[in-house]
Design a protein around this motif. Structure first.
Motif, PDB file in Angstrom:
ATOM      1  N   GLN A 105      49.604  31.092 118.963  1.00  7.43           N
ATOM      2  CA  GLN A 105      48.556  32.116 118.910  1.00  7.43           C
ATOM      3  C   GLN A 105      47.766  32.023 117.603  1.00  7.43           C
ATOM      4  O   GLN A 105      46.545  32.135 117.599  1.00  7.43           O
ATOM      5  CB  GLN A 105      49.170  33.510 119.050  1.00  7.43           C
ATOM      6  N   GLN A 106      48.480  31.810 116.519  1.00 10.57           N
ATOM      7  CA  GLN A 106      47.831  31.690 115.207  1.00 10.57           C
ATOM      8  C   GLN A 106      46.878  30.498 115.184  1.00 10.57           C
ATOM      9  O   GLN A 106      45.737  30.604 114.734  1.00 10.57           O
ATOM     10  CB  GLN A 106      48.906  31.535 114.122  1.00 10.57           C
ATOM     11  N   ILE A 107      47.346  29.356 115.697  1.00  4.93           N
ATOM     12  CA  ILE A 107      46.509  28.149 115.723  1.00  4.93           C
ATOM     13  C   ILE A 107      45.271  28.384 116.585  1.00  4.93           C
ATOM     14  O   ILE A 107      44.159  28.013 116.198  1.00  4.93           O
ATOM     15  CB  ILE A 107      47.319  26.927 116.209  1.00  4.93           C
ATOM     16  N   CYS A 108      45.453  29.008 117.738  1.00  4.79           N
ATOM     17  CA  CYS A 108      44.309  29.272 118.626  1.00  4.79           C
ATOM     18  C   CYS A 108      43.276  30.179 117.960  1.00  4.79           C
ATOM     19  O   CYS A 108      42.077  30.023 118.197  1.00  4.79           O
ATOM     20  CB  CYS A 108      44.786  29.881 119.936  1.00  4.79           C
ATOM     21  N   ARG A 109      43.734  31.118 117.136  1.00  2.00           N
ATOM     22  CA  ARG A 109      42.815  32.028 116.436  1.00  2.00           C
ATOM     23  C   ARG A 109      42.112  31.347 115.267  1.00  2.00           C
ATOM     24  O   ARG A 109      40.944  31.602 114.994  1.00  2.00           O
ATOM     25  CB  ARG A 109      43.579  33.235 115.872  1.00  2.00           C
ATOM     26  N   GLU A 110      42.839  30.476 114.562  1.00  3.78           N
ATOM     27  CA  GLU A 110      42.350  29.964 113.281  1.00  3.78           C
ATOM     28  C   GLU A 110      41.723  28.577 113.319  1.00  3.78           C
ATOM     29  O   GLU A 110      40.941  28.227 112.440  1.00  3.78           O
ATOM     30  CB  GLU A 110      43.499  29.950 112.260  1.00  3.78           C
ATOM     31  N   GLU A 111      42.072  27.760 114.288  1.00  2.00           N
ATOM     32  CA  GLU A 111      41.629  26.372 114.282  1.00  2.00           C
ATOM     33  C   GLU A 111      40.479  26.146 115.252  1.00  2.00           C
ATOM     34  O   GLU A 111      40.543  26.577 116.406  1.00  2.00           O
ATOM     35  CB  GLU A 111      42.785  25.428 114.633  1.00  2.00           C
ATOM     36  N   GLU A 112      39.462  25.473 114.786  1.00  3.30           N
ATOM     37  CA  GLU A 112      38.345  25.125 115.652  1.00  3.30           C
ATOM     38  C   GLU A 112      38.848  24.216 116.773  1.00  3.30           C
ATOM     39  O   GLU A 112      39.603  23.282 116.537  1.00  3.30           O
ATOM     40  CB  GLU A 112      37.280  24.386 114.835  1.00  3.30           C
ATOM     41  N   GLY A 113      38.447  24.525 117.979  1.00  3.54           N
ATOM     42  CA  GLY A 113      38.902  23.715 119.112  1.00  3.54           C
ATOM     43  C   GLY A 113      40.213  24.188 119.689  1.00  3.54           C
ATOM     44  O   GLY A 113      40.759  23.550 120.583  1.00  3.54           O
ATOM     45  N   GLY A 114      40.753  25.304 119.169  1.00  4.83           N
ATOM     46  CA  GLY A 114      42.005  25.838 119.692  1.00  4.83           C
ATOM     47  C   GLY A 114      43.187  24.913 119.475  1.00  4.83           C
ATOM     48  O   GLY A 114      43.177  24.039 118.604  1.00  4.83           O
ATOM     49  N   PHE A 115      44.205  25.109 120.273  1.00  2.00           N
ATOM     50  CA  PHE A 115      45.440  24.342 120.145  1.00  2.00           C
ATOM     51  C   PHE A 115      45.197  22.870 120.441  1.00  2.00           C
ATOM     52  O   PHE A 115      45.628  21.992 119.699  1.00  2.00           O
ATOM     53  CB  PHE A 115      46.499  24.927 121.086  1.00  2.00           C
ATOM     54  N   ALA A 116      44.478  22.598 121.528  1.00  2.00           N
ATOM     55  CA  ALA A 116      44.204  21.208 121.911  1.00  2.00           C
ATOM     56  C   ALA A 116      43.409  20.499 120.825  1.00  2.00           C
ATOM     57  O   ALA A 116      43.745  19.377 120.423  1.00  2.00           O
ATOM     58  CB  ALA A 116      43.467  21.150 123.242  1.00  2.00           C
ATOM     59  N   GLY A 117      42.341  21.134 120.356  1.00  2.00           N
ATOM     60  CA  GLY A 117      41.523  20.515 119.314  1.00  2.00           C
ATOM     61  C   GLY A 117      42.320  20.219 118.059  1.00  2.00           C
ATOM     62  O   GLY A 117      42.160  19.166 117.438  1.00  2.00           O
ATOM     63  N   TYR A 118      43.192  21.158 117.705  1.00  2.00           N
ATOM     64  CA  TYR A 118      44.027  20.978 116.515  1.00  2.00           C
ATOM     65  C   TYR A 118      44.969  19.782 116.690  1.00  2.00           C
ATOM     66  O   TYR A 118      45.046  18.906 115.826  1.00  2.00           O
ATOM     67  CB  TYR A 118      44.827  22.259 116.250  1.00  2.00           C
ATOM     68  N   LEU A 119      45.672  19.739 117.818  1.00  2.00           N
ATOM     69  CA  LEU A 119      46.631  18.642 118.030  1.00  2.00           C
ATOM     70  C   LEU A 119      45.939  17.291 118.155  1.00  2.00           C
ATOM     71  O   LEU A 119      46.395  16.295 117.597  1.00  2.00           O
ATOM     72  CB  LEU A 119      47.488  18.929 119.268  1.00  2.00           C
ATOM     73  N   TRP A 120      44.819  17.257 118.883  1.00  2.00           N
ATOM     74  CA  TRP A 120      44.104  15.996 119.066  1.00  2.00           C
ATOM     75  C   TRP A 120      43.485  15.502 117.766  1.00  2.00           C
ATOM     76  O   TRP A 120      43.186  14.308 117.632  1.00  2.00           O
ATOM     77  CB  TRP A 120      43.065  16.133 120.170  1.00  2.00           C
ATOM     78  N   SER A 121      43.309  16.375 116.800  1.00  2.00           N
ATOM     79  CA  SER A 121      42.729  15.947 115.516  1.00  2.00           C
ATOM     80  C   SER A 121      43.621  14.933 114.799  1.00  2.00           C
ATOM     81  O   SER A 121      43.133  14.132 113.998  1.00  2.00           O
ATOM     82  CB  SER A 121      42.478  17.157 114.602  1.00  2.00           C
ATOM     83  N   PHE A 122      44.901  14.924 115.115  1.00  2.00           N
ATOM     84  CA  PHE A 122      45.817  13.984 114.462  1.00  2.00           C
ATOM     85  C   PHE A 122      45.607  12.540 114.918  1.00  2.00           C
ATOM     86  O   PHE A 122      46.099  11.609 114.285  1.00  2.00           O
ATOM     87  CB  PHE A 122      47.273  14.427 114.652  1.00  2.00           C
ATOM     88  N   VAL A 123      44.878  12.358 116.020  1.00  2.00           N
ATOM     89  CA  VAL A 123      44.519  11.005 116.482  1.00  2.00           C
ATOM     90  C   VAL A 123      43.006  10.833 116.490  1.00  2.00           C
ATOM     91  O   VAL A 123      42.473   9.952 117.164  1.00  2.00           O
ATOM     92  CB  VAL A 123      45.125  10.675 117.871  1.00  2.00           C
ATOM     93  N   GLY A 124      42.309  11.693 115.757  1.00  2.00           N
ATOM     94  CA  GLY A 124      40.857  11.585 115.678  1.00  2.00           C
ATOM     95  C   GLY A 124      40.136  11.960 116.958  1.00  2.00           C
ATOM     96  O   GLY A 124      38.987  11.568 117.159  1.00  2.00           O
TER      97      GLY A 124
END
Length: 193
Positions: A105-124
């Protein structure tokens, strides 16, 4: 004609379907990624096959892995889950899912792109396509899985080591580790002689 698959797939139709239809296919839905990450955490110390066979039981027990419901679980619910033979009954893992729902929930509130965007950022944002010749070459961890693990741990997630993160990255299609000769491979095999 028999299809060539990755050599880790056994003969169980459920496992074959998982390999053919899910594993390594890019997944970008927040809730489905949350479910997969929680199941990978449940796998710690076990085989994925064991968890996969219990996946429907997990879905039922954890309210479809709905974080909005999971964050409300109290001790009574933990005790109920500890009695459920349809899941892995490990108190620390069960409590970890509750904690992880809060972090989700915290990641979805704070990170652009939500949970998916945050996790996918680790592979660009794009799947990493590897070219391993055999299963022995596939690493248990990578710098990207190390980074994901450390970042999620800093946010408070549990059962999120680098090996779990790499297995999650493979399963969610962030990494394509299908064997070079596997029919599911996203790019044609380039086999060097």
């Amino acid at each position: 004609m028999e299809l060539t698959r990755c050599d880790w797939v056994n003969t169980d139709p459920v496992y074959i379907a998982y390999h053919d239809e899910e594993w390594g296919k890019p997944l970008t839905d927040d809730l489905k990624l949350f479910e997969l990450l929680m199941l990978e955490g449940m796998q710690a110390g076990l085989s994925w096959y064991t968890v996969l066979k219990k996946r429907e039981g997990f879905r039922e027990a954890f309210d479809g892995f709905d974080p909005e419901k999971i964050v409300l679980y109290g001790e009574d619910k933990v005790e109920e889950l500890m009695q459920n033979v349809g899941i892995v009954r490990n108190r620390l893992k069960i409590k970890g899912v509750i904690t992880n729902a809060q972090v989700y929930q915290q990641i979805c509130r704070e990170e652009e792109g939500g949970f998916a965007g945050y996790l996918w950022s680790f592979v660009g944002g794009t799947p990493v396509v590897n070219h391993w010749k055999n299963r022995a070459e596939v690493p248990a961890t990578t710098p990207q899985s190390d980074q994901m693990s450390k970042a999620l741990k800093r946010k408070g997630m549990k059962f999120i080591g680098s090996t779990i993160c790499y297995a999650f990255m493979q399963a969610s299609g962030m990494v394509d580790d299908h064997a070079l000769d596997c029919f599911c491979r996203s790019t044609p095999a380039v086999i060097e002689s």
